[in-house]
Design a protein around this motif. Structure first.
Motif, PDB file in Angstrom:
ATOM      1  N   CYS A  87       0.998  -1.481  -0.273  1.00  0.00           N
ATOM      2  CA  CYS A  87      -0.112  -0.060   0.155  1.00  0.00           C
ATOM      3  C   CYS A  87       1.073   1.507  -0.010  1.00  0.00           C
ATOM      4  O   CYS A  87       0.155   2.267  -0.326  1.00  0.00           O
ATOM      5  CB  CYS A  87      -0.757   0.602   1.427  1.00  0.00           C
ATOM      6  SG  CYS A  87       0.080   0.035   2.714  1.00  0.00           S
TER       7      CYS A  87
ATOM      8  N   ASP B 254      -6.868   2.898   4.148  1.00  0.00           N
ATOM      9  CA  ASP B 254      -7.209   1.496   3.891  1.00  0.00           C
ATOM     10  C   ASP B 254      -5.693   1.017   4.429  1.00  0.00           C
ATOM     11  O   ASP B 254      -5.286  -0.577   4.191  1.00  0.00           O
ATOM     12  CB  ASP B 254      -7.029   0.651   1.992  1.00  0.00           C
ATOM     13  CG  ASP B 254      -8.962   1.106   1.867  1.00  0.00           C
ATOM     14  OD1 ASP B 254      -9.448   0.579   2.670  1.00  0.00           O
ATOM     15  OD2 ASP B 254      -9.113   1.340   0.916  1.00  0.00           O
ATOM     16  N   GLU B 255      -4.795   1.820   3.856  1.00  0.00           N
ATOM     17  CA  GLU B 255      -3.714   1.844   4.209  1.00  0.00           C
ATOM     18  C   GLU B 255      -3.373   1.421   6.186  1.00  0.00           C
ATOM     19  O   GLU B 255      -2.376   0.614   6.587  1.00  0.00           O
ATOM     20  CB  GLU B 255      -2.020   2.981   3.512  1.00  0.00           C
ATOM     21  CG  GLU B 255      -2.232   2.707   1.771  1.00  0.00           C
ATOM     22  CD  GLU B 255      -1.593   3.727   1.143  1.00  0.00           C
ATOM     23  OE1 GLU B 255      -1.296   4.938   2.580  1.00  0.00           O
ATOM     24  OE2 GLU B 255      -1.153   3.744   0.611  1.00  0.00           O
TER      25      GLU B 255
ATOM     26  N   ASN C 272      -7.445   6.103  -0.094  1.00  0.00           N
ATOM     27  CA  ASN C 272      -6.340   5.035   0.184  1.00  0.00           C
ATOM     28  C   ASN C 272      -5.679   5.169   1.769  1.00  0.00           C
ATOM     29  O   ASN C 272      -5.351   3.893   1.736  1.00  0.00           O
ATOM     30  CB  ASN C 272      -5.659   5.208  -1.220  1.00  0.00           C
ATOM     31  CG  ASN C 272      -5.578   5.421  -2.587  1.00  0.00           C
ATOM     32  OD1 ASN C 272      -6.489   4.972  -2.536  1.00  0.00           O
ATOM     33  ND2 ASN C 272      -5.452   5.698  -3.570  1.00  0.00           N
TER      34      ASN C 272
END
Length: 222
Positions: A18, A212-213, A209
């Protein structure tokens, strides 16, 4: 996704798919399986003002519901939309100073000359007693103080994509003078010097993003 480089004296470097960097081994209190963390822990999140720490934590909580957030105390005035007891515990200067005298704070700091921020011990203990993993959003000095008192704390540092982008975000808030913004940018340069003292470094260049990382870092799910 661009991430900051890590110094050679790090215990461990682990570039996840990620884009986040785990620079140190996570404390032993964090016991991971393939899908989830099975032991509760305390996490401190830091980063310059305007890098999106609050948006990150709010978004993460909404999507994953993994952390219980400790509400910290401040003597500054509430911004539009902030709620006492949810965004912060808004205290008067006298109330805050009395708490210091009574040793009620796990950490506290005088920020920007006339504002106090701090985390009460009872708020941390009550959050941990809930059985959830606990997260606090602190400046670097507060974070270092917590790490000294609770070495098992997981430390996560959020960086902006660039100083130019950080300046734009602060200006777009529309809540402060240019002089105050310049002061925040100067403090940001100071705070960035501490990033290598954290276990995890992650750049907030695109909030969905990054949410989610953070989940990938902790292998967390609902």
């Amino acid at each position: 996704m661009r991430v900051f480089s890590i110094s050679n004296n790090c215990e461990k470097k682990n570039n996840l798919s990620c884009g986040a960097i785990i620079k140190n081994k996570l404390p032993k209190s964090v016991k991971q399986t393939d899908n989830e963390i099975i032991d509760r822990f305390l996490c401190v999140v830091s980063g310059p003002s305007g890098c999106g720490k609050d948006s990150l934590l709010n978004g993460f909580d909404e999507k994953y519901g993994f952390f219980k957030r400790v509400v910290t105390c401040t003597t500054r005035q509430p911004r539009a939309g902030e709620v006492d007891g949810v965004s912060y515990h808004f205290l008067s200067s006298d109330e805050f100073k009395k708490g210091i005298e009574n040793d009620e704070f796990l950490e506290y700091a005088n920020v920007f000359g006339d504002r106090f921020y701090g985390t009460r011990k009872k708020d941390v203990e009550e959050a941990l007693a809930s059985g959830k993993n606990v997260v606090m959003c602190l400046d670097v000095e507060g974070a270092m103080n917590v790490k000294k008192k609770r070495p098992e704390t997981v430390m996560l540092f959020v960086t902006p994509p660039s100083m130019d982008e950080l300046a734009k975000r602060l200006i777009n808030r529309g809540t402060e003078t240019m002089a105050a913004i310049q002061e925040r940018l100067s403090k940001a340069n100071y705070e960035l010097q501490f990033k290598d003292k954290y276990d995890i470094i992650i750049e907030n260049d695109h909030l969905p993003n990054v949410i989610d990382e953070v989940a990938e870092v902790f292998k967390a799910k609902k």
